[in-house]
Design a protein around this motif. Sequence first.
Motif, PDB file in Angstrom:
ATOM      1  N   UNK A   1       0.810  -1.138   0.092  1.00 46.04           N
ATOM      2  CA  UNK A   1      -0.044   0.265   0.152  1.00 46.04           C
ATOM      3  C   UNK A   1       0.721   1.190  -0.128  1.00 46.04           C
ATOM      4  N   UNK A   2       2.133   1.100   0.388  1.00 45.75           N
ATOM      5  CA  UNK A   2       3.089   2.388   0.544  1.00 45.75           C
ATOM      6  C   UNK A   2       3.937   2.481  -0.717  1.00 45.75           C
ATOM      7  N   UNK A   3       3.848   1.512  -1.649  1.00 46.02           N
ATOM      8  CA  UNK A   3       4.320   1.681  -2.730  1.00 46.02           C
ATOM      9  C   UNK A   3       4.293   2.710  -3.597  1.00 46.02           C
ATOM     10  N   UNK A   4       4.930   3.576  -4.186  1.00 45.12           N
ATOM     11  CA  UNK A   4       4.586   4.594  -5.218  1.00 45.12           C
ATOM     12  C   UNK A   4       5.430   4.551  -6.495  1.00 45.12           C
ATOM     13  N   UNK A   5       6.169   3.571  -6.487  1.00 42.62           N
ATOM     14  CA  UNK A   5       7.185   3.115  -7.836  1.00 42.62           C
ATOM     15  C   UNK A   5       8.159   2.181  -7.189  1.00 42.62           C
TER      16      UNK A   5
ATOM     17  N   UNK B   1      10.525   3.134 -12.141  1.00 39.11           N
ATOM     18  CA  UNK B   1       9.708   2.064 -11.799  1.00 39.11           C
ATOM     19  C   UNK B   1       8.331   1.818 -12.266  1.00 39.11           C
ATOM     20  N   UNK B   2       7.631   0.926 -11.454  1.00 38.42           N
ATOM     21  CA  UNK B   2       6.283   0.828 -11.592  1.00 38.42           C
ATOM     22  C   UNK B   2       5.404   0.822 -10.436  1.00 38.42           C
ATOM     23  N   UNK B   3       4.181   0.875 -10.670  1.00 40.32           N
ATOM     24  CA  UNK B   3       3.204   0.858  -9.570  1.00 40.32           C
ATOM     25  C   UNK B   3       1.786   0.168 -10.366  1.00 40.32           C
ATOM     26  N   UNK B   4       0.775  -0.321  -9.297  1.00 41.34           N
ATOM     27  CA  UNK B   4      -0.397  -0.613  -9.770  1.00 41.34           C
ATOM     28  C   UNK B   4      -1.141   0.429 -10.392  1.00 41.34           C
ATOM     29  N   UNK B   5      -1.819  -0.057 -11.699  1.00 42.50           N
ATOM     30  CA  UNK B   5      -2.501   1.071 -12.182  1.00 42.50           C
ATOM     31  C   UNK B   5      -3.933   1.424 -11.758  1.00 42.50           C
ATOM     32  N   UNK B   6      -4.523   2.291 -12.053  1.00 40.13           N
ATOM     33  CA  UNK B   6      -5.870   2.470 -11.560  1.00 40.13           C
ATOM     34  C   UNK B   6      -7.065   1.547 -11.806  1.00 40.13           C
ATOM     35  N   UNK B   7      -6.553   0.873 -12.990  1.00 37.31           N
ATOM     36  CA  UNK B   7      -7.364  -0.198 -13.564  1.00 37.31           C
ATOM     37  C   UNK B   7      -7.715  -1.284 -12.472  1.00 37.31           C
ATOM     38  N   UNK B   8      -6.414  -1.578 -11.784  1.00 35.19           N
ATOM     39  CA  UNK B   8      -6.627  -2.661 -10.651  1.00 35.19           C
ATOM     40  C   UNK B   8      -7.508  -2.126  -9.661  1.00 35.19           C
TER      41      UNK B   8
END
Length: 259
Positions: free
Chosen positions: A25-29, A65-72
Motif C-alpha cells: 500500500x505504501x509503494x509509489x514506484x 519503476x512501476x506501480x499498480x494501475x488505476x484499472x486494478x
Amino acid sequence: MAGAPEIGTKSVLGKVAAVLYAFTADDHGVSLAELGRRTGIPKGSLHRIVGDMVEVRLLERAGRGYRLSGQVFQLGMRASVERGLVEVATPFMEDLYERTHETVHLGVLEGAEVVYVSKLGGHRQATSPSRIGGRMPAHCTAIGKAMLAFSPPDVLAGVLDGELVRRTPRTITAPGLLRRQVERIAETRVAFEYEESATGIVCVAAPVLDPYDRPVAAISVTGPVARFRPEAHQVSVKAAAAGIAGTLARRAALIPHAD
C-alpha cells in the motif's frame, strides 16, 4: 511479501499474480530490480511479464519503476461494490417482482454497455436476451439509457459518437434522437424501451444514483409487449431505485473514514 498468499511462478499466470502481490500500500514506484527481489522471478522473464502488464493496464510506469494501475483499483472496487449492490438491491427487486410478476433486472454501466448483475423472473417472464454477467449496448436498453442520462458528458459523447448498432427495427440509431431522449430521461428520472433490444419486449427503468447524482446502477422491469404496460409501473420502479440509493448511502455513511 507479508500477508500475500504462496504463489508458484512456473506459469505465466503465477508470475503475473506474484508481481501484483509484490506491491504494498505504501509503494509509489518499484524498480524492476526490487520486483525481482520480491518475486524471485528472473530478470529477463520479469521484464517481459511487466511489459505485458503495462500493455494491458495492470501496471503503469512511475519514473524508473512501476506501480499498480488505476484499472486494478477499479476492478477491486467493482467486485466489492457489485456484491454490496446486489445485496442491497435484492429486497427491492423482489418487491418489484411481486408487484408485476415480470422480469426484474439490475445493471451497471461499463463504457457503452450494460452489464447485468442480477435478474429475477418467474414462469411468466419475458423471453429476454439478458443474463447475469451478460452485456447489451446501452443505447437500446432502458437500463442503459437511464444511466447514460446521468453519466459524465464524455461517456454519453462516446456512445453518441460510436456505432449505434441496430438490434431491431425500433432501435434508436440516430444520435440526435438518442440525445434528446436521454435529456428527457434526465428530467423525469425514468427510461423506457419499446422493442429496441429485442422484438416483443418493452421495459421501464430508473437510475440508482449516489448523493452527487452519479449513476451507480439502474433497475428495470421487462415484459412482453402484448401484456406489459411499462408506463403503469414507472412510480414503483423509481421508488425501488430511490430505496436502493438511500440504503447504499446510509451504509456508506456508517463506514469510518480516515482523517
